[in-house]
Design a protein around this motif. Structure first.
Motif, PDB file in Angstrom:
ATOM      1  N   PHE A  67       0.820  -1.200   0.000  1.00  0.00           N
ATOM      2  CA  PHE A  67       0.000   0.000   0.000  1.00  0.00           C
ATOM      3  C   PHE A  67       0.861   1.260   0.000  1.00  0.00           C
ATOM      4  O   PHE A  67       0.432   2.305  -0.491  1.00  0.00           O
ATOM      5  CB  PHE A  67      -0.966  -0.014   1.183  1.00  0.00           C
ATOM      6  CG  PHE A  67      -1.970  -1.143   1.109  1.00  0.00           C
ATOM      7  CD1 PHE A  67      -2.488  -1.533  -0.119  1.00  0.00           C
ATOM      8  CD2 PHE A  67      -2.365  -1.822   2.243  1.00  0.00           C
ATOM      9  CE1 PHE A  67      -3.402  -2.581  -0.204  1.00  0.00           C
ATOM     10  CE2 PHE A  67      -3.277  -2.862   2.165  1.00  0.00           C
ATOM     11  CZ  PHE A  67      -3.789  -3.248   0.944  1.00  0.00           C
ATOM     12  N   ARG A  68       2.069   1.175   0.535  1.00  0.00           N
ATOM     13  CA  ARG A  68       3.007   2.288   0.384  1.00  0.00           C
ATOM     14  C   ARG A  68       3.398   2.464  -1.083  1.00  0.00           C
ATOM     15  O   ARG A  68       3.590   3.584  -1.561  1.00  0.00           O
ATOM     16  CB  ARG A  68       4.251   2.069   1.252  1.00  0.00           C
ATOM     17  CG  ARG A  68       4.049   2.465   2.708  1.00  0.00           C
ATOM     18  CD  ARG A  68       5.365   2.560   3.445  1.00  0.00           C
ATOM     19  NE  ARG A  68       6.001   1.259   3.592  1.00  0.00           N
ATOM     20  CZ  ARG A  68       5.800   0.446   4.619  1.00  0.00           C
ATOM     21  NH1 ARG A  68       4.969   0.785   5.581  1.00  0.00           N
ATOM     22  NH2 ARG A  68       6.431  -0.706   4.696  1.00  0.00           N
ATOM     23  N   ASP A  69       3.495   1.330  -1.782  1.00  0.00           N
ATOM     24  CA  ASP A  69       3.769   1.408  -3.226  1.00  0.00           C
ATOM     25  C   ASP A  69       2.598   2.041  -3.974  1.00  0.00           C
ATOM     26  O   ASP A  69       2.793   2.733  -4.985  1.00  0.00           O
ATOM     27  CB  ASP A  69       4.050   0.011  -3.791  1.00  0.00           C
ATOM     28  CG  ASP A  69       5.373  -0.558  -3.294  1.00  0.00           C
ATOM     29  OD1 ASP A  69       6.217   0.241  -2.838  1.00  0.00           O
ATOM     30  OD2 ASP A  69       5.549  -1.789  -3.333  1.00  0.00           O
ATOM     31  N   VAL A  70       1.372   1.807  -3.480  1.00  0.00           N
ATOM     32  CA  VAL A  70       0.193   2.460  -4.069  1.00  0.00           C
ATOM     33  C   VAL A  70       0.328   3.976  -3.943  1.00  0.00           C
ATOM     34  O   VAL A  70       0.053   4.726  -4.881  1.00  0.00           O
ATOM     35  CB  VAL A  70      -1.100   1.978  -3.371  1.00  0.00           C
ATOM     36  CG1 VAL A  70      -2.292   2.839  -3.785  1.00  0.00           C
ATOM     37  CG2 VAL A  70      -1.367   0.522  -3.699  1.00  0.00           C
ATOM     38  N   ARG A  71       0.792   4.406  -2.771  1.00  0.00           N
ATOM     39  CA  ARG A  71       0.990   5.847  -2.557  1.00  0.00           C
ATOM     40  C   ARG A  71       2.016   6.409  -3.537  1.00  0.00           C
ATOM     41  O   ARG A  71       1.817   7.483  -4.115  1.00  0.00           O
ATOM     42  CB  ARG A  71       1.459   6.073  -1.117  1.00  0.00           C
ATOM     43  CG  ARG A  71       1.697   7.522  -0.738  1.00  0.00           C
ATOM     44  CD  ARG A  71       1.961   7.605   0.744  1.00  0.00           C
ATOM     45  NE  ARG A  71       2.321   8.935   1.173  1.00  0.00           N
ATOM     46  CZ  ARG A  71       2.497   9.288   2.440  1.00  0.00           C
ATOM     47  NH1 ARG A  71       2.328   8.392   3.387  1.00  0.00           N
ATOM     48  NH2 ARG A  71       2.826  10.519   2.761  1.00  0.00           N
ATOM     49  N   ASN A  72       3.100   5.675  -3.749  1.00  0.00           N
ATOM     50  CA  ASN A  72       4.115   6.123  -4.707  1.00  0.00           C
ATOM     51  C   ASN A  72       3.557   6.164  -6.122  1.00  0.00           C
ATOM     52  O   ASN A  72       3.853   7.079  -6.900  1.00  0.00           O
ATOM     53  CB  ASN A  72       5.330   5.195  -4.649  1.00  0.00           C
ATOM     54  CG  ASN A  72       6.087   5.327  -3.347  1.00  0.00           C
ATOM     55  OD1 ASN A  72       6.094   6.379  -2.734  1.00  0.00           O
ATOM     56  ND2 ASN A  72       6.729   4.244  -2.916  1.00  0.00           N
ATOM     57  N   MET A  73       2.741   5.163  -6.469  1.00  0.00           N
ATOM     58  CA  MET A  73       2.136   5.103  -7.798  1.00  0.00           C
ATOM     59  C   MET A  73       1.249   6.324  -8.041  1.00  0.00           C
ATOM     60  O   MET A  73       1.324   6.961  -9.095  1.00  0.00           O
ATOM     61  CB  MET A  73       1.309   3.826  -7.942  1.00  0.00           C
ATOM     62  CG  MET A  73       0.536   3.715  -9.260  1.00  0.00           C
ATOM     63  SD  MET A  73      -0.630   2.337  -9.262  1.00  0.00           S
ATOM     64  CE  MET A  73      -1.912   2.957  -8.163  1.00  0.00           C
ATOM     65  N   GLU A  74       0.405   6.652  -7.048  1.00  0.00           N
ATOM     66  CA  GLU A  74      -0.485   7.802  -7.193  1.00  0.00           C
ATOM     67  C   GLU A  74       0.316   9.101  -7.293  1.00  0.00           C
ATOM     68  O   GLU A  74      -0.009   9.983  -8.084  1.00  0.00           O
ATOM     69  CB  GLU A  74      -1.451   7.871  -6.012  1.00  0.00           C
ATOM     70  CG  GLU A  74      -2.415   6.715  -5.919  1.00  0.00           C
ATOM     71  CD  GLU A  74      -3.296   6.586  -7.137  1.00  0.00           C
ATOM     72  OE1 GLU A  74      -3.495   7.589  -7.838  1.00  0.00           O
ATOM     73  OE2 GLU A  74      -3.780   5.481  -7.399  1.00  0.00           O
TER      74      GLU A  74
END
Length: 290
Positions: A67-74
């Motif tokens: 989910f931290r990677d989701v933040r980076n993606m966004e």
């Protein structure tokens, strides 16, 4: 039941509004898929922990990384899009949106975990009640405060004194070109944000918060400019004496009252919030205690 309520919570928190983000349908598909994964993790963790199978904790830690990677993606996606906006969001607004998308997956895990735990320990009907209560909690936390909580917004008078442009008494910029002056006379609209307290004054002074206000106003009201016209770019300037914020906008739809309501509804960015009054109190307490 935990998975069902977790997915329901994600659907409740996911909507495409005036910002058109997440996009429809593919942006929504991505976030709904992540919501299903988060709901599954939250629901499965309960029986695993009750059986003293602590491997579930490892899976939750891995989920947090995803989910931290989701933040980076966004963050990366919005940053690339922002370079093509007539009125950019700004880095502070983008970071706030990315943080929200990460946090909402944790709220899904919370909803699924609570529902599953109550269903297993007590009974299925108590699980439904707990799931509904958890969804109410996630609905409460899905949005933050807006500027109406910290500032009053009034319609300001836009006036030109020779080449000098003012909104009420607040100086905005020097306008030298005659055609730009004419465009401002025909289309310009001014708003004045008055902070309600000292903390609000510092928050309004934050450049990221100001850029977010300009972006929201321009997205909803439209903007009378094209690429290569920096003189028609919306601006926000402070009155250094009392902390008021003047906003100059050239909207496609010139509706001052609607613009005022949009200004009141603009979000307060978490990373822009400052509380100097609280810091002063803590400092004084610390000195007294020492």
């Amino acid at each position: 039941m935990g998975v069902v309520f977790g997915i329901g919570a994600r659907i409740l928190m996911l909507r495409t509004d005036y910002r058109q983000y997440p996009t429809y349908p593919h942006g929504k598909i991505i976030h709904l898929s992540l919501g299903v994964i988060a709901a599954g993790l939250g629901a499965v963790a309960v029986p695993s922990l009750l059986e003293k199978n602590y491997t579930a904790v490892t899976f939750l830690a891995m989920a947090a990384q995803q989910f931290r990677d989701v933040r980076n993606m966004e963050r990366n996606t919005l940053s690339k899009i922002d370079s093509l906006e007539l009125v950019p969001r700004g880095a502070t607004y983008i970071e706030g949106i990315a943080m929200v998308f990460e946090g909402r997956n944790y709220l899904v895990i919370f909803t699924a975990f609570v529902t599953s735990f109550i269903s297993i320990v007590f009974a299925w009907y108590w699980g439904i009640a707990a799931g509904l209560a958890a969804m109410a909690v996630t609905n409460y936390f899905k949005t933050g405060k807006n500027l109406s909580h910290i500032a009053d917004v009034a319609i300001g008078e836009v006036r030109l004194d020779g080449p000098n442009l003012f909104v009420d008494s607040i100086y905005i910029m020097n306008v030298g070109l005659e055609n730009t002056q004419q465009a401002i006379r025909e289309h310009a609209l001014g708003l004045v944000f008055t902070p309600k307290n000292r903390n609000a004054r510092v928050t309004l002074a934050n450049p990221g918060q100001r850029q977010a206000i300009l972006h929201d106003l321009s997205t909803i009201m439209g903007v009378y400019r094209d690429e290569g016209e920096p003189s028609l770019l919306p601006l926000a300037k402070l009155d250094m004496k009392d902390g008021r914020l003047a906003v100059l906008l050239l909207p496609q739809e010139r509706n001052p009252e609607k613009a005022r309501r949009v200004g009141l509804a603009s979000p307060i960015l978490e990373s822009a919030v400052r509380m100097p009054s609280e810091a002063d109190q803590q400092t004084a307490d610390g000195k007294a205690g020492g």
